[in-house]
Design an enzyme around this catalytic site. Structure first.
Site, PDB file in Angstrom:
ATOM      1  N   ASP A 205       0.876  -1.074   0.075  1.00 41.39           N
ATOM      2  CA  ASP A 205       0.142   0.042  -0.208  1.00 41.39           C
ATOM      3  C   ASP A 205       0.739   1.337   0.069  1.00 41.39           C
ATOM      4  O   ASP A 205       0.651   2.339  -0.726  1.00 41.39           O
ATOM      5  CB  ASP A 205      -0.998   0.084   1.212  1.00 41.39           C
TER       6      ASP A 205
ATOM      7  N   VAL B 255       3.887   1.788  -1.336  1.00 41.64           N
ATOM      8  CA  VAL B 255       4.436   2.095  -2.415  1.00 41.64           C
ATOM      9  C   VAL B 255       3.163   2.541  -3.327  1.00 41.64           C
ATOM     10  O   VAL B 255       3.632   3.836  -4.113  1.00 41.64           O
ATOM     11  CB  VAL B 255       4.848   0.690  -3.129  1.00 41.64           C
ATOM     12  N   TYR B 256       1.970   2.209  -3.294  1.00 38.70           N
ATOM     13  CA  TYR B 256       0.962   2.846  -4.215  1.00 38.70           C
ATOM     14  C   TYR B 256       0.781   4.220  -3.743  1.00 38.70           C
ATOM     15  O   TYR B 256       0.754   5.109  -4.490  1.00 38.70           O
ATOM     16  CB  TYR B 256      -0.143   2.009  -3.800  1.00 38.70           C
ATOM     17  N   ASP B 257       0.710   4.308  -2.389  1.00 35.45           N
ATOM     18  CA  ASP B 257       0.604   5.673  -1.943  1.00 35.45           C
ATOM     19  C   ASP B 257       1.428   6.741  -2.243  1.00 35.45           C
ATOM     20  O   ASP B 257       1.191   7.736  -2.638  1.00 35.45           O
ATOM     21  CB  ASP B 257       0.436   5.753  -0.282  1.00 35.45           C
TER      22      ASP B 257
ATOM     23  N   SER C   6     -14.452   8.475  -0.640  1.00 36.56           N
ATOM     24  CA  SER C   6     -13.293   7.931   0.059  1.00 36.56           C
ATOM     25  C   SER C   6     -13.043   8.778   1.156  1.00 36.56           C
ATOM     26  O   SER C   6     -13.584   9.655   1.421  1.00 36.56           O
ATOM     27  CB  SER C   6     -12.340   7.749  -1.067  1.00 36.56           C
ATOM     28  N   LEU C   7     -11.541   8.626   1.511  1.00 35.89           N
ATOM     29  CA  LEU C   7     -11.228   9.623   2.377  1.00 35.89           C
ATOM     30  C   LEU C   7      -9.767  10.186   2.055  1.00 35.89           C
ATOM     31  O   LEU C   7      -8.888   9.455   1.396  1.00 35.89           O
ATOM     32  CB  LEU C   7     -10.889   8.933   3.842  1.00 35.89           C
TER      33      LEU C   7
ATOM     34  N   GLU D 294     -12.085   7.520  15.195  1.00 36.61           N
ATOM     35  CA  GLU D 294     -12.347   6.190  14.836  1.00 36.61           C
ATOM     36  C   GLU D 294     -11.167   5.593  14.156  1.00 36.61           C
ATOM     37  O   GLU D 294     -10.368   5.938  13.559  1.00 36.61           O
ATOM     38  CB  GLU D 294     -13.686   6.058  13.757  1.00 36.61           C
TER      39      GLU D 294
ATOM     40  N   LYS E 280      -9.576   3.149  11.485  1.00 42.29           N
ATOM     41  CA  LYS E 280      -9.821   3.097  10.075  1.00 42.29           C
ATOM     42  C   LYS E 280      -9.500   1.509   9.641  1.00 42.29           C
ATOM     43  O   LYS E 280      -8.605   0.832   9.892  1.00 42.29           O
ATOM     44  CB  LYS E 280      -8.919   3.635   9.320  1.00 42.29           C
TER      45      LYS E 280
ATOM     46  N   ASP F 264      -9.429  -1.938   8.209  1.00 45.91           N
ATOM     47  CA  ASP F 264      -8.917  -2.691   6.903  1.00 45.91           C
ATOM     48  C   ASP F 264      -9.863  -3.527   6.139  1.00 45.91           C
ATOM     49  O   ASP F 264      -9.796  -4.891   6.106  1.00 45.91           O
ATOM     50  CB  ASP F 264      -7.626  -3.196   7.187  1.00 45.91           C
TER      51      ASP F 264
ATOM     52  N   TYR G  62     -20.491   2.621  10.133  1.00 43.02           N
ATOM     53  CA  TYR G  62     -20.144   4.084  10.873  1.00 43.02           C
ATOM     54  C   TYR G  62     -20.675   5.199   9.991  1.00 43.02           C
ATOM     55  O   TYR G  62     -20.381   6.350  10.159  1.00 43.02           O
ATOM     56  CB  TYR G  62     -18.563   4.247  10.743  1.00 43.02           C
TER      57      TYR G  62
ATOM     58  N   LYS H 260      -2.704   7.731   8.001  1.00 43.43           N
ATOM     59  CA  LYS H 260      -2.424   6.464   7.546  1.00 43.43           C
ATOM     60  C   LYS H 260      -1.174   5.953   8.750  1.00 43.43           C
ATOM     61  O   LYS H 260      -0.396   6.599   8.541  1.00 43.43           O
ATOM     62  CB  LYS H 260      -2.236   5.955   6.124  1.00 43.43           C
TER      63      LYS H 260
ATOM     64  N   CYS I 100      10.816 -34.190  -4.974  1.00 45.20           N
ATOM     65  CA  CYS I 100      10.341 -34.248  -3.714  1.00 45.20           C
ATOM     66  C   CYS I 100      11.570 -34.495  -2.441  1.00 45.20           C
ATOM     67  O   CYS I 100      12.222 -35.297  -2.570  1.00 45.20           O
ATOM     68  CB  CYS I 100       9.277 -35.669  -3.228  1.00 45.20           C
TER      69      CYS I 100
ATOM     70  N   CYS J 257      10.803 -37.974  -0.765  1.00 46.11           N
ATOM     71  CA  CYS J 257      10.931 -39.288  -1.516  1.00 46.11           C
ATOM     72  C   CYS J 257      11.749 -39.370  -2.637  1.00 46.11           C
ATOM     73  O   CYS J 257      12.255 -40.294  -3.217  1.00 46.11           O
ATOM     74  CB  CYS J 257       9.745 -40.089  -1.750  1.00 46.11           C
TER      75      CYS J 257
ATOM     76  N   CYS K 204       3.905 -33.376  -4.667  1.00 48.87           N
ATOM     77  CA  CYS K 204       4.595 -35.003  -4.758  1.00 48.87           C
ATOM     78  C   CYS K 204       3.295 -35.883  -4.887  1.00 48.87           C
ATOM     79  O   CYS K 204       2.494 -35.606  -4.043  1.00 48.87           O
ATOM     80  CB  CYS K 204       5.169 -35.323  -3.409  1.00 48.87           C
TER      81      CYS K 204
ATOM     82  N   CYS L 152       4.715 -41.746  -0.369  1.00 50.36           N
ATOM     83  CA  CYS L 152       5.944 -40.568  -0.014  1.00 50.36           C
ATOM     84  C   CYS L 152       5.973 -40.574   1.625  1.00 50.36           C
ATOM     85  O   CYS L 152       4.921 -40.339   2.183  1.00 50.36           O
ATOM     86  CB  CYS L 152       5.359 -39.287  -0.545  1.00 50.36           C
TER      87      CYS L 152
HETATM   88  S1  IVH Z   1     -15.858   7.186   6.775  1.00 50.14           S
HETATM   89  C1  IVH Z   1     -18.001   9.739   4.062  1.00 50.14           C
HETATM   90  N1  IVH Z   1     -14.759   5.888   8.705  1.00 50.14           N
HETATM   91  O1  IVH Z   1     -11.489   3.902   4.334  1.00 50.14           O
HETATM   92  C2  IVH Z   1     -17.369   8.865   4.752  1.00 50.14           C
HETATM   93  N2  IVH Z   1     -14.201   5.173   6.459  1.00 50.14           N
HETATM   94  O2  IVH Z   1      -9.503   5.081   2.593  1.00 50.14           O
HETATM   95  C3  IVH Z   1     -16.282   8.135   4.286  1.00 50.14           C
HETATM   96  N3  IVH Z   1     -12.803   3.229   6.177  1.00 50.14           N
HETATM   97  O3  IVH Z   1     -13.789   4.470   1.812  1.00 50.14           O
HETATM   98  C4  IVH Z   1     -15.690   7.132   5.083  1.00 50.14           C
HETATM   99  N4  IVH Z   1     -12.760   2.559   8.369  1.00 50.14           N
HETATM  100  O4  IVH Z   1     -14.071   2.192   3.179  1.00 50.14           O
HETATM  101  C5  IVH Z   1     -14.730   5.991   7.313  1.00 50.14           C
HETATM  102  N5  IVH Z   1     -13.911   4.529  10.521  1.00 50.14           N
HETATM  103  C6  IVH Z   1     -14.138   4.786   9.180  1.00 50.14           C
HETATM  104  C7  IVH Z   1     -13.510   3.858   8.252  1.00 50.14           C
HETATM  105  C8  IVH Z   1     -13.516   4.045   7.056  1.00 50.14           C
HETATM  106  C9  IVH Z   1     -12.372   2.201   7.136  1.00 50.14           C
HETATM  107  C10 IVH Z   1     -12.683   3.052   4.791  1.00 50.14           C
HETATM  108  C11 IVH Z   1     -13.848   3.260   4.060  1.00 50.14           C
HETATM  109  C12 IVH Z   1     -13.480   4.449   2.942  1.00 50.14           C
HETATM  110  C13 IVH Z   1     -11.746   4.173   3.107  1.00 50.14           C
HETATM  111  C14 IVH Z   1     -11.050   5.494   2.514  1.00 50.14           C
END
Ligand code: IVH
Length: 675
Positions: free
Chosen positions: A39, A41-43, A88-89, A118, A120, A122, A227, A315, A409, A412, A427, A432
């Site tokens: 993740d 590396v992607y970020d 998303s966030l 809260e 996050k 996974d 949530y 993150k 193997c 054996c 195998c 065996c």
């Molecule tokens: S709030 C408008 N709360 O994280 C509300 N997201 O990287 C937006 N996620 O798409 C989401 N825990 O799938 C929210 N406590 C949490 C979360 C959460 C995991 C995920 C969710 C979101 C992704 C963004």
């Protein structure tokens, strides 16, 4: 061509390359559930793309990952339009960035007085639509505007209520995830079946939800934390923390760890607390989400096309250590799958000591391109399983050679093969020695015939001395033979003979599981035995008969029929019969997999405070049935304190002794994971 044009075309090239790379990674992650990079590396690359687009906005194309919420829909499922987009966030990777975000928000909206912190989770975002309190539709996020209809699959998840406690219309959103323990078990099973493993619980959850057969989803033990709601006017609350409470009252499972805080210093504490406690949670988290707590203010602050402006994700940095790869060990399992394991210098990683990491199969090993002597980066996949990320090229010894995959193997010496399109090497020699000893180990194991005292070392010795050659031959062992074993006196020989003898009367499900039939776990063995009552009627049944049992699918049914069609298998059953092994289901006396799967087994646990969902005696009884010792007071030897409401001095004592402290929700979570 002018210098400017050359520059521009170079930048465009760089942009296209980066964009396509990210698109590929994104597809592997969302679409194929098999990410090829970390993740982080992607970020990093995503940020580079964002920087480029910020500098050269004319480059931006609509297919850029920055212009899409992420993920996409899949063929095979109906599409669901999200009238209120599923956002998303935005994310930050340091406390400094987070502090800037909060300062900015506070400056623009001085009336902000509270934030809700809260975890996050996974997993992956889902949406649940209720009409009149009844679940009518469940969907994935898809691209945020259009997702997939996975109602039937979501209905199999125990934490998702089919009916709410109030008859209201509401769309609720949250995260679907796979608990760590289920992830470990699933991968173990897949590895054992020669299938590719999931990289982390999130991919496993995604793969499990996108099943056309919902019985597969049901078998994957997923869970949820809700949530959010599409329209908060549907609830009687004006805060995010209140919303969580309301969701809980409606019957949803919410994550209990949220905290309402005032400022960055409080957020800082929350982050530190869960950075420390992350490993102990039964589910994976990849950060913290900080949300402005007032819902009407959230509306005023608003959203971008992709993310809310009133929330941010912090993150966690990936935890990674370097170590040296000293060897690759190949082990043969009882079904003949030959698995490579990396043997490394011992290191500390995310709270545990690690010296081994599975390399899964030859394809995986080739992809990693590691060599003996390499320095490798090690992390924990999905917070749990040690995994090699990559080797460090600059530290590669000059004389190292590419690693050659064995073709024989290790036990054996027979030629290894790939069956069908399996990634695993196998195998296929039925004689065996490694497979035979593994089969005997499995047969004697706790969930199977439960032969106390017959561990792998003893099996190996008996096998090497020629006293054992298959599972049935166990029942022909005699005292003189056992007394020839290392450190075996008359007493140990008598004990082992008694344990072997006692196993003859085991209920049928133990024998059925012990046979090691592909796909037949202890739970399935129990359901099947309960249904057929004896081995003969199972052996004369067909696929339809077996798959008519609730929770037993075609794969298991097919596998059992194939197994018993084999004359060797029938001969083995006859042999067991002549040795006096019970072939009948004895009734509900033993729960085969309870102890082995129980994280409470051998743990000393104290209960305190008021539990809201069960009485303390009931909780004790459940814990004891799952192998725990429940005691009345906290001491150094206490492993876990389960603290209900208004817990008193036991709580402070547990803190003093560094005992793990769980609240009721965590306990219920683990109970569910164990069931
Ligand atoms: S709030 C408008 N709360 O994280 C509300 N997201 O990287 C937006 N996620 O798409 C989401 N825990 O799938 C929210 N406590 C949490 C979360 C959460 C995991 C995920 C969710 C979101 C992704 C963004």
């Amino acid at each position: 061509m002018s210098d400017k044009t050359i520059d521009e075309s170079k930048i465009k090239q760089e942009y296209e390359k980066l964009k396509n790379q990210l698109k590929l990674w994104s597809r592997q992650y969302y679409y194929e559930d098999q990410p090829s990079v970390e993740d982080s590396v992607y970020d990093q690359n995503y940020r580079s793309l964002q920087d480029l687009e910020y500098k050269y906005p004319n480059l931006i194309t609509s297919d850029s990952p920055t212009q899409n919420v992420g993920s996409r829909t899949l063929p095979g499922f109906d599409k669901v339009r999200h009238d209120v987009p599923m956002l998303s966030l935005g994310d930050v990777f340091s406390k400094e960035e987070l502090s800037n975000f909060m300062d900015n928000l506070n400056n623009n909206y001085p009336s902000i007085s509270e934030y809700n912190c809260e975890l996050k989770i996974d997993g992956l975002a889902i949406s649940l639509l209720y009409k009149n309190g009844n679940l009518v539709q469940g969907s994935t996020r898809g691209n945020g505007f259009m997702g997939e209809d996975i109602t039937e699959n979501l209905k199999t998840i125990k934490s998702i209520p089919h009916k709410l406690n109030r008859s209201i219309d509401i769309e609720v959103r949250g995260e679907c995830y796979m608990p760590k323990a289920s992830f470990v078990n699933l991968n173990k099973r897949r590895e054992h079946d020669g299938k590719s493993t999931f990289a982390n619980p999130r991919n496993a959850a995604a793969g499990s939800l996108r099943q056309l057969d919902s019985s597969v989803t049901a078998s994957r033990n997923l869970s949820t934390f809700m949530y959010n709601v599409a329209d908060y006017n549907d609830l009687k609350t004006n805060t995010q923390s209140g919303l969580l409470n309301e969701l809980n009252n409606l019957g949803f499972k919410i994550n209990p760890t949220y905290e309402v805080v005032k400022n960055m210093s409080d957020v800082d504490h929350y982050i530190d607390k869960y950075t420390d406690e992350r490993d102990e949670l039964s589910y994976g988290i990849d950060g913290i989400v900080i949300k402005e707590n007032n819902l009407s203010l959230q509306k005023d602050i608003g959203n971008t096309v992709k993310v809310p402006k009133w929330a941010i994700a912090f993150k966690f940095p990936p935890e990674e250590v370097e170590t040296k790869l000293n060897d690759i060990e190949w082990t043969v399992g009882r079904t003949g799958v030959v698995t490579p394991t990396a043997i490394m210098d011992t290191v500390k990683l995310a709270g545990t000591t690690v010296s081994k990491a599975s390399l899964h199969n030859p394809d995986y090993l080739n992809e990693k391109a590691i060599r003996i002597g390499d320095t490798v980066k090690l992390h924990k996949a999905g917070d749990i399983i040690p995994e090699i990320s990559e080797y460090i090229a600059s530290k590669r010894p000059s004389n190292s050679k590419p690693y050659e995959i064995p073709n024989k193997c290790p036990s054996c010496g027979d030629k290894l093969v790939h069956l069908d399109d399996e990634v695993a090497l196998r195998c296929i020699n039925p004689k065996c020695p490694a497979q035979l000893t593994e089969q005997i180990n499995h047969f004697a194991s706790r969930n199977a015939m439960n032969i106390d005292g017959l561990g792998p070392k003893i099996v190996q010795q008996l096998f090497d001395k020629g006293l054992l050659n298959d599972t049935a031959s166990l029942y022909n062992l005699n005292r003189e033979e056992l007394e020839t074993l290392d450190k075996f006196g008359t007493k140990s020989a008598t004990n082992l003979l008694t344990a072997i003898d006692n196993s003859r009367t085991n209920s049928m499900e133990r024998l059925l599981f012990g046979l090691g039939i592909r796909h037949v776990g202890s739970k399935a063995a129990k359901l099947i035995s309960e249904h057929f009552k004896n081995m003969d009627s199972l052996m004369s049944s067909n696929i339809d008969d077996i798959s008519s049992i609730d929770s037993i699918g075609n794969t298991i049914a097919q596998s059992i029929v194939t197994y018993f069609n084999n004359s060797e298998a029938r001969k083995l059953i006859d042999e067991f019969k002549s040795l006096g092994i019970n072939m009948n289901y004895n009734g509900n006396d033993i729960e085969p997999n309870v102890l082995q799967n129980s994280i409470f087994n051998n743990k000393t646990i104290v209960l305190t405070g008021k539990l809201s969902r069960m009485s303390r005696p009931k909780a004790s009884e459940w814990l004891e049935n799952h192998g725990a010792k429940v005691t009345g007071s906290v001491s150094k030897s206490t492993d876990i304190l389960i603290a209900g409401a208004d817990a008193g001095s036991k709580l402070s004592k547990a803190e003093k002794y560094d005992v793990s402290i769980w609240n009721e929700d965590q306990f219920i979570d683990e109970m569910n994971n164990n069931e």
